[in-house]
Design an enzyme around this catalytic site. Structure first.
Site, PDB file in Angstrom:
ATOM      1  N   GLU A   1      -6.122  -8.480   1.406  1.00 33.36           N
ATOM      2  CA  GLU A   1      -4.897  -8.404   0.607  1.00 33.36           C
ATOM      3  C   GLU A   1      -5.197  -7.986  -0.829  1.00 33.36           C
ATOM      4  O   GLU A   1      -4.457  -7.203  -1.432  1.00 33.36           O
ATOM      5  CB  GLU A   1      -4.178  -9.765   0.610  1.00 33.36           C
ATOM      6  CG  GLU A   1      -3.538 -10.144   1.939  1.00 33.36           C
ATOM      7  CD  GLU A   1      -2.276  -9.348   2.223  1.00 33.36           C
ATOM      8  OE1 GLU A   1      -2.414  -8.232   2.770  1.00 33.36           O
ATOM      9  OE2 GLU A   1      -1.175  -9.823   1.917  1.00 33.36           O
TER      10      GLU A   1
ATOM     11  N   THR B   1       5.168  -2.287  -3.745  1.00 31.45           N
ATOM     12  CA  THR B   1       4.927  -3.598  -4.346  1.00 31.45           C
ATOM     13  C   THR B   1       4.662  -3.479  -5.843  1.00 31.45           C
ATOM     14  O   THR B   1       5.169  -4.265  -6.637  1.00 31.45           O
ATOM     15  CB  THR B   1       3.732  -4.274  -3.642  1.00 31.45           C
ATOM     16  OG1 THR B   1       4.034  -4.362  -2.256  1.00 31.45           O
ATOM     17  CG2 THR B   1       3.494  -5.681  -4.173  1.00 31.45           C
TER      18      THR B   1
END
Lengths: 366, 366
Positions: B178, B232
């Site tokens: 991530e 994002t």
């Protein structure tokens, strides 16, 4: 006064421990002012009642201004009686046992204001009451002193007239008092009335969540109060106007963890979350001499966590064992003296799961 | 690489639904880097495995960056096999079924990075693996696409070598992935691995709380994904650097209420809290055409609450009835078209309570 009461007044036993798995629908559609009810005027079911309301610990670290809990065996008493010499629909304060600086004018006394609010909500117009307040809590200690007086008074009036108000309504009555004394916040008055932990979800409409700490689990608070004045207004002025996003996220997550610890009956997790505030406590603790050292000592001595109770100056630590709590309390008192040059007293108290309640009554003649 | 692994590696069945009434002690004393273990190198117990990891909904309104949950029946698959043609201790990606833009270089692929991390944690040095990734999730949809790939890969490696890593360790492996793809945040990877709701209590050390939504209660999510790119990074840039104290208090209280609603199994309260964010959603929703109208329509049609899933553009609404969810989903799709000029697809999915899991395997010869 706007009439904003949207549901019929229902009888309720507020001494029950309310567990709220599905939140109730808001009782009030607006919170513009004190709600009034237009049902038939109730008659007193007692000639006199005596109530007790517990001390409360608000803020609880990261849960600033929206969560509080009640502690057992420490609080205020209100005795209330039907008094034909008092003007109908009014309250007279006959006695205040405790600090001399408290007013006996019901419009300037927490108990008086809450009692009048509750009478208005019930629609009491034909009966006069006299009230005696016995303070068990010191003023300005951070233990919800004003809320305890207000809660005991509101509940006394409600009991006197047959227990017709719901807990949320009693909180509204108490909020009238809190607003005049220490600001419009319910994180002391709600747990003082309802017991246990209460989360204030919103004010408009008032929406309260009772968080149930499991019955089988032990939860104790070490409360150490130094001889120091920490006025709520000064402590409020110390707060930052804005919070950086990382600290906001941190405190939010710790607030969530604290709520989970309460519902899971986990004193260790509760203490850890209680200790974790990065926003309010760091600003306020330096204003209370010795507080930072007291917290350190409490945790080193085995408390699961420690923070400032309410706006202080009381320090609150979490434990699950009374004897251990006493030892920790002594060390905290020592630290207040050594690091803050303040005398302090300590107590170990259990979570109060009941809230304000009737402790004595004389039935009305039939 | 610092050795910061402080406890022995213990076997654990991560398919169990972990309920965490008392938080576990942190596994890692530091989170400086990927932990290494020095125990005996494990041998593969399978020649091939296939795993599934679910989609996840992070942020959940006021729980920005610290709470997420898994949704069932939607996610990524990883097939992993022992491959003598692959250099020992390494992973090769043989196939990516799905979006063509995903790299097959394991150092630049979420599944590859997590697989390598898990192998390092287990100390696998003598076996090479080849990995096939089957994307069931669209990229950049706000449904934890990268986390699902990473979770499926980390769990596949763990299963292959006898299931020796704890859930927290698998999350650390996934976090490595991530961090390279969408930032060092665990609110997708933790629920993708552990299932249910997971609260990220801290990163240093990593401290996760599994929040148990009661088994007997229904919880469904209406997921409506428009054809719109909401990267994002852009969505992060929209966030305010600072938060005013009243909004901070509000969001904290709603986060606490949301956690309570989860533990109490209360979809109504959960939806209400989900809808209540005053900080992140108001900044991000205007960047997704039609989002504000979609939320309004969802709530008017009977959803208990609605917000942006992760960084968007998917909208997530909460219901407790599948048929009702479908109707609401259709209305949300219509609103995206009418108000945002965006085509969208809707799904109704249950809460996933299990997390990443083995779905197929071939035992190793003895």
């Amino acid at each position: 006064m706007a009439i904003c009461f949207s549901s019929a007044v229902k009888p309720a036993n507020h001494f029950t421990v309310f567990f709220n798995p599905a939140p109730k629908k808001p009782i009030f559609k607006c919170s513009c002012s004190l709600p009034t009810v237009t049902t038939t005027e109730p008659e007193p079911v007692f000639t006199s009642v005596k109530t007790f309301a517990p001390a409360t610990v608000a803020n609880l670290g990261p849960c600033f201004d929206f969560l509080g809990c009640a502690v057992d065996g420490l609080g205020d008493y209100v005795s209330l009686k039907v008094d034909p010499s008092v003007h109908p629909g009014e309250v007279s304060i006959s006695e205040v046992i405790g600090p001399s600086k408290l007013s006996k004018n019901p419009l300037w006394n927490c108990a008086g204001i809450a009692a009048i609010s509750a009478m208005k909500m019930l629609g009491v117009r034909s009966v006069g009451l006299s009230l005696s307040l016995e303070k068990g809590l010191p003023l300005g200690s951070g233990l919800g002193s004003s809320a305890a007086s207000a809660a005991a008074a509101a509940v006394a009036v409600n009991e006197m007239f047959g227990n017709k108000l719901l807990p949320d309504e009693l909180v509204i009555a108490g909020l009238e008092s809190e607003a005049k004394v220490s600001g419009y916040h319910a994180d002391n008055i709600a747990p003082a009335i309802m017991g246990g932990f209460v989360l204030i979800r919103s004010y408009e409409p008032l929406d309260l969540m009772r968080l149930n700490f499991p019955e089988k689990k032990q939860l104790l608070f070490v409360l150490v109060t130094p001889e120091f004045e920490a006025p709520t207004k000064k402590m409020r002025a110390a707060l930052p106007a804005e919070v950086g996003m990382p600290h906001h996220i941190w405190n939010c997550s710790q607030a969530g963890a604290l709520v989970a610890a309460v519902l899971n009956g986990d004193p260790v997790g509760l203490g850890k979350a209680l200790s974790s505030d990065k926003i309010v406590e760091p600003k306020r603790a330096p204003l209370i001499p010795g507080m930072e050292a007291v917290k350190k000592v409490a945790v080193e001595a085995g408390a699961y966590g420690c923070t400032i109770s309410g706006a202080g100056p009381t320090a609150v630590a979490v434990v699950d064992n009374e004897e251990k709590g006493k030892v920790i309390g002594e060390k905290m008192v020592e630290a207040f003296w050594k690091e803050g040059n303040l005398k302090a007293v300590s107590m170990v108290k259990r979570l109060d799961r009941v809230g304000a309640r009737l402790v004595g009554s004389v039935p009305a003649p039939r």
